[in-house]
Scaffold this motif. Structure first.
Motif, short mmCIF file in Angstrom:
data_model
loop_
_atom_site.label_atom_id
_atom_site.label_comp_id
_atom_site.label_asym_id
_atom_site.label_seq_id
_atom_site.Cartn_x
_atom_site.Cartn_y
_atom_site.Cartn_z
N ASP A 26 0.81 -1.21 0.00
CA ASP A 26 0.00 0.00 0.00
C ASP A 26 0.85 1.26 0.00
N ARG A 75 -3.28 4.00 -4.74
CA ARG A 75 -4.63 4.49 -5.03
C ARG A 75 -4.69 5.37 -6.27
N PRO A 99 -7.32 1.79 -9.36
CA PRO A 99 -6.71 1.78 -8.03
C PRO A 99 -6.41 0.35 -7.57
N THR A 129 -5.77 -2.94 -5.41
CA THR A 129 -6.09 -3.70 -4.20
C THR A 129 -4.79 -4.28 -3.67
N ARG A 157 -9.52 -2.18 -3.42
CA ARG A 157 -9.83 -1.09 -4.35
C ARG A 157 -10.44 -1.75 -5.59
N GLN A 158 -10.01 -1.38 -6.76
CA GLN A 158 -10.71 -1.95 -7.93
C GLN A 158 -9.95 -2.94 -8.79
N SER A 159 -8.66 -3.04 -8.57
CA SER A 159 -7.87 -3.88 -9.47
C SER A 159 -8.13 -5.38 -9.29
N LYS A 177 -16.18 -3.53 -6.98
CA LYS A 177 -16.87 -2.29 -7.32
C LYS A 177 -17.35 -2.19 -8.75
#
Lengths: 331, 331
Positions: free
Chosen positions: B274, B279, B284, B286, B325-327, B331
């Motif tokens: 992280d 992000r 973004p 994960t 997140r989105q990777s 979402k």
DNA sequence: CTGAAAGCGCTTACAG
DNA sequence: CTGAAAGCGCTTACAG
């Protein structure tokens, strides 16, 4: 395990050992060899505290930092560490804690434990600088000039020149004229000179700056985001935005993306710093590469000059470089 | 300006001044007040060298680093600095320079200038660790365990558990089964445990790992890029890639973008660390949030325990956290 | 070229 | 509760 052990082993006096340790006096080669042999046989390493006390200097340099992070910081520290080490000094680090109560030591870094310190903090802390200056304690300032014209050496980068290159490029190559600028924090000298460069370039190209084009970005993502959003909503989004810093550019990207504006087709964006992140943004960010590591090295060199000779260059201005990627419209 | 000046001013002996300075003996309040007044009137600050010599300890802690950069590094340093300062020690920093010739000081950091050091270097430098251990010099290891079972405290993060959370998520929530893993550098313990976590999760879900799914990413962008490109060309790209680190994820993004693969529609990607960059990637990333600053603080706490008591916790394992997140496809 | 000795500015038993 | 004094491990004039 002291110098006396080495002396005994080598069959000489401690004065002679000290002389070969510090090459501080004549010792015939033959004796030197014996002493060196004794040192390595015993694995002797002189105690800093005793040397410091006897020689009345600490052989250490301090670095006073704000609590920050990122590449910027690491690069500078790497530069400082390399140069300090090369010069045979120790490096002491402390962060500035303005809110600590009264203590025995007025500062974590000072005459008591270092021969001089490199100061990299907000200009708010002028009192510390004064305090050191009055005590004739060697200091060098990073990214800021001395308060009230005090003759304290300062190391920084060519902010104005960097801005000029950026804006010249936007105008000369891409033909933009309505160029916005996101200011940094108040009283921040980097911001001051970056704005100067922006204004100079615009003027030299015969562009009158609309006051609306200048907004507060504070060099941070959040505030820059807000500033750009405000432009979007008020309907006077510039053709190109100079975000003041790469952090600011990140906020700008976020805002533009959210507003459905394409970079660079609808709005061009440029930053300043060339953080490692810059090339990973979509599109990759055109920005100014700051010689951060060199700044660190130069600061140490200047400080050592002050320690040794009492003075150094009043101002070291390190060159910056334009890094063209795609956010300006190139390629 | 010495302790003698303070004593004179306060009309007491230097022993008494020393006692109030260090609260190392009984002094009646009245005398204390006089001494404190004298100290602040004179702006006295005790000389570290003399204290250190007399007390036979340096009141300083060392941090031995490789030359690195980025948030990771800054966060850890911030943690170390905060804790060192809170404990009333000085912080000395040096980078490991394995190739320097013979010098008076075997290491820039050692018994001569610090009470103990935190070591954060490649496992290649076991000799230094041995050297310190044999000299009974207090040390704490960061992100690595002691060589040959030596009883040296070690502070690291829950790599295995972090990997498990990541892979569990990919399998349980998204139903991926062909999951690739990019290994870190050889002998790197973070990599070792991350691979363990990956394997455990896969096994517990009844998935047999195809050896082809594991490749060398070295936790770097370049090598990870090559590894992913190799998968692309050889036609056995996994459904999801656990890049081992966020740096590795960056290389993975680059390769997939270049190959025209969409993230996460064609291939999901997850990282570890992280970094602040995570992000801002598109999409973004994960990843697993590592408590880097806490690692720094904990290392200092353990080291001070060793300095004071002779021992500390053999292993401190700090928890990691899944950041979705989105990777990964969410979402 | 080398050594004996003073001194750097503290801390810490030891007396009182 | 306080002070006189030894001692920490070096460096550095000063003699020779």
């Amino acid at each position: 395990m002291t110098i006396a052990d080495v002396a005994r082993q080598a069959g000489v006096s401690i004065a002679t050992v000290s002389r070969v340790l510090n090459t501080s006096g004549p010792v015939i080669p033959e004796t030197q060899v014996r002493v060196r042999a004794a040192i390595s046989q015993l694995g002797y390493s002189p105690q800093a505290a005793a040397r410091n006390l006897a020689s009345q200097c600490t052989h250490a340099i301090g670095l006073l930092l704000p609590v920050i992070g990122g590449d910027f910081f690491s690069l500078m520290l790497n530069g400082v560490e390399a140069e300090v080490n090369r010069s045979g000094y120790d490096l002491l680090i402390a962060t500035f804690q303005p809110d600590r109560g009264p203590r025995i030591y007025s500062t974590p870094l000072g005459k008591h434990n270092t021969d001089g310190v490199i100061i990299f903090t907000d200009p708010l802390f002028d009192t510390t600088i004064h305090h050191f200056y009055e005590a004739q304690f060697p200091i060098v300032l990073l990214y800021q000039s001395a308060p009230e014209q005090l003759p304290i050496p300062s190391v920084t980068i060519e902010n104005k020149d960097g801005s000029r290159k950026l804006i010249d490029h936007l105008i000369d190559v891409h033909g933009y004229r309505r160029i916005g600028f996101l200011r940094g924090p108040d009283r921040n000298e980097d911001s001051f000179w970056r704005e100067r460069g922006y204004r100079e370039s615009m003027e030299l190209h015969g562009i009158t700056i609309n006051p609306q084009w200048i907004a507060e970005g504070a060099f941070t993502e959040d505030i820059s985001y807000n500033a750009v959003m405000h432009w979007v909503k008020s309907g006077n989004l510039p053709e190109a935005i100079y975000a003041g810093s790469d952090e600011g550019a990140m906020g700008t990207y976020l805002a533009l993306n959210q507003a459905g504006k394409r970079i660079p087709e609808d709005v061009a964006v440029v930053g300043f710093d060339d953080m490692s992140l810059a090339r990973y943004l979509t599109p990759p960010l055109t920005t100014i590469k700051a010689p951060t590591e060199k700044v660190g090295r130069m600061a140490v060199r200047q400080l050592i000059r002050v320690i040794r000779t009492g003075s150094a260059d009043p101002l070291s201005l390190l060159p910056t470089e334009l890094v063209i990627r795609q956010s300006c419209g190139c390629k």
